[in-house]
Design an enzyme around this catalytic site. Sequence first.
Site, PDB file in Angstrom:
ATOM      1  N   GLU A  41       0.520 -13.309   0.670  1.00 46.28           N
ATOM      2  CA  GLU A  41       1.865 -13.687   1.130  1.00 46.28           C
ATOM      3  C   GLU A  41       2.654 -12.508   1.689  1.00 46.28           C
ATOM      4  OE1 GLU A  41       1.153 -12.795  -1.873  1.00 46.28           O
ATOM      5  OE2 GLU A  41       2.762 -11.346  -2.204  1.00 46.28           O
ATOM      6  N   ARG A  76       1.892 -10.046   3.658  1.00 49.16           N
ATOM      7  CA  ARG A  76       1.743  -9.820   5.107  1.00 49.16           C
ATOM      8  C   ARG A  76       2.501 -10.863   5.912  1.00 49.16           C
ATOM      9  NH1 ARG A  76      -4.668 -10.104   4.481  1.00 49.16           N
ATOM     10  NH2 ARG A  76      -3.999  -9.351   2.442  1.00 49.16           N
ATOM     11  N   LYS A 122      -2.728 -16.957  -9.184  1.00 46.07           N
ATOM     12  CA  LYS A 122      -3.439 -15.813  -9.767  1.00 46.07           C
ATOM     13  C   LYS A 122      -3.896 -16.139 -11.179  1.00 46.07           C
ATOM     14  CE  LYS A 122      -0.884 -12.052  -7.451  1.00 46.07           C
ATOM     15  NZ  LYS A 122      -2.046 -11.438  -6.788  1.00 46.07           N
ATOM     16  N   ASP A 170       5.156 -12.517  -7.640  1.00 48.39           N
ATOM     17  CA  ASP A 170       3.992 -13.033  -6.925  1.00 48.39           C
ATOM     18  C   ASP A 170       3.060 -13.739  -7.907  1.00 48.39           C
ATOM     19  OD1 ASP A 170       1.949 -13.627  -5.229  1.00 48.39           O
ATOM     20  OD2 ASP A 170       1.284 -11.538  -4.919  1.00 48.39           O
TER      21      ASP A 170
HETATM   22  N1  BES Z   1       0.774  -8.406  -4.502  1.00 49.00           N
HETATM   23  C1  BES Z   1      -0.610  -8.578  -4.322  1.00 49.00           C
HETATM   24  C2  BES Z   1      -1.390  -7.278  -4.262  1.00 49.00           C
HETATM   25  C3  BES Z   1      -1.360  -6.401  -5.494  1.00 49.00           C
HETATM   26  C4  BES Z   1      -2.464  -6.343  -6.302  1.00 49.00           C
HETATM   27  C5  BES Z   1      -0.301  -5.585  -5.757  1.00 49.00           C
HETATM   28  C6  BES Z   1      -2.462  -5.497  -7.408  1.00 49.00           C
HETATM   29  C7  BES Z   1      -0.290  -4.748  -6.848  1.00 49.00           C
HETATM   30  C8  BES Z   1      -1.368  -4.688  -7.673  1.00 49.00           C
HETATM   31  C9  BES Z   1      -0.867  -9.328  -3.015  1.00 49.00           C
HETATM   32  O1  BES Z   1       0.105 -10.223  -2.639  1.00 49.00           O
HETATM   33  C10 BES Z   1      -2.120 -10.088  -3.178  1.00 49.00           C
HETATM   34  O2  BES Z   1      -2.134 -10.985  -3.977  1.00 49.00           O
HETATM   35  N2  BES Z   1      -3.134  -9.740  -2.404  1.00 49.00           N
HETATM   36  C11 BES Z   1      -4.384 -10.414  -2.449  1.00 49.00           C
HETATM   37  C12 BES Z   1      -4.812 -10.681  -1.027  1.00 49.00           C
HETATM   38  C13 BES Z   1      -6.049 -11.534  -0.918  1.00 49.00           C
HETATM   39  C14 BES Z   1      -5.742 -12.947  -1.363  1.00 49.00           C
HETATM   40  C15 BES Z   1      -6.519 -11.499   0.493  1.00 49.00           C
HETATM   41  C16 BES Z   1      -5.391  -9.517  -3.133  1.00 49.00           C
HETATM   42  O3  BES Z   1      -5.364  -8.319  -2.889  1.00 49.00           O
HETATM   43  O4  BES Z   1      -6.153 -10.013  -3.950  1.00 49.00           O
HETATM   44 ZN    ZN Z   2       1.980  -9.903  -3.353  1.00 44.23          ZN
HETATM   45 MN    MN Z   3      -0.193 -12.127  -3.494  1.00 42.22          MN
END
Ligand code: BES
Ligand code: ZN
Ligand code: MN
Length: 499
Positions: A350, A352, A278, A271
């Site tokens: 992504e 969800r 990110k 991701d």
């Molecule tokens: N895979 C990440 C969430 C994550 C964060 C997993 C830390 C493990 C450790 C997920 O896909 C993500 O990026 N979520 C975003 C959602 C936001 C953009 C609404 C997040 O939590 O920042």
């Molecule tokens: Zn993710």
């Molecule tokens: Mn993500």
Amino acid sequence: MRVEVKREDPARARTDALIVPLSKTERVPRALQALDTALGRRIQSYLEAAEFRGKAAELVAFPAEGIAAKTVILVGLGTEEELNAEALRRAAGAGIKAAARRRAASVALVVPSVRRLAPADRAQALTEGGLLGAYRFDRYRELEEPRGALDELVLLSADAREGSALRRGVKQGRIAAESARLARDLSNEPGSVHTPEWMADQARKLGREVGLKVKVLAERELEREKMQGILSVGRGSANPPRLIVLEYNAPAGGARRRPTLALVGKGITFDSGGISIKPAANMHEMKHDMSGGAAVFGALRGAALLGLPQHVIGIVPVAQNMPGAGAYLPGDIVRAASGKTIEVLNTDAEGRIVLADALHHAQRFKPDAIVDLATLTGACVIALGSACCAVMGNNEPLIKRVQAAGDRSHERAWPLPLWDEHKKQIKGDVGDIKNTGGREAGASTAAAFLSHFVGATPWAHLDIAGTAWTTREQPYCVKGATGFGVRLLLELLRDWSAL
Ligand code: BES
Ligand code: ZN
Ligand code: MN
């Protein structure tokens, strides 16, 4: 590693390392007095000198003289009141790590008598702690001197009446721990290795090994199934997405209808965030964003090897979230397989989107319940940290059951709300639903999003973002993937009954 139960005097056990768990005490307990005498009262002198008091995680090792073992490792269990299955897991994990550091090939572990815990539960906990404590991801290590391969763990019990119960516990613990080790191995592989097709290969291999039906939907089938969620997320990567379906069916027999349970696991093999990329710091950890999927692989493996009396479907949407030339874009409107449309506000939300298609697909099997596991939100990590995952859903009894299974496995789950307020927060402006609801209640709005795709099926969602990966060494974990969820799921399945 072989795990066996033997009725043998610990002083006679021919082993590289004899692990002796001890509760907090000042005196050698009766059950260990013969051993201590053979050791020239060495244990008692440690206790008297307060060099070792049996506190949780305390450890002392010394060369064994006067007994058949080469090394003795005393490991603390903490106070009698605190003594539970988790204390046994931790002691076994810490003990076996100490044995491995001393390059032991064989280990014997004295089964402590714990009144509150049935023999099978004791053996299960010790086996889990031992096998998970022995885990390392070292297939890429060339420089460090290789450790002697630990290949034998023997549980020693003097009580002849316990034998068969202990063996039952060992079997359960071995299958659970080895399945969690599989999940760790899958997650620890680099993102460039564990691509969607590689994951599909691993599923096929697992299917052959333990007897699972495995079906892999590639792009053509995904198009046919109108799974634009999975396809959109995968579009920015050179490694195309897949949907993996694993199926275990209990051996025929009995007139009762077997319950069908669907386990769905997020399988983002890396991701990067996609176009909503990110920050660089810690991005490497996002190779483990398929840990929900890995837990589902592990649970299906365990269900098959334990011969559980259910029909279990594992559904893992696998995709690499990348900002390649074909990547899906913020502002895109994606039509999921269910027909609902998703406004993409952030390509980093992504998980969800791929789960939307996977959860919808799960309904095809008319399951009695759906449980999904996903490293879904950073918000969950902020809310709950790493001591538990979050559980949300549409069915209170199911949520309670998940919590109870979490307590038994010590893969604990804690509820967060999923209310109409959260559903409102993600109402779309130009489509049906937005893929983010802003920063407030991020774990709950993610769950609210998923709730659109489970229909009326009882469903529980586990956000494992805080628990699937650890940056700290723990008694039965090393840094990296934890395999979280496998043991919880097996506990949940083990005593399943109609909701
Ligand atoms: N895979 C990440 C969430 C994550 C964060 C997993 C830390 C493990 C450790 C997920 O896909 C993500 O990026 N979520 C975003 C959602 C936001 C953009 C609404 C997040 O939590 O920042
Ligand atoms: Zn993710
Ligand atoms: Mn993500």
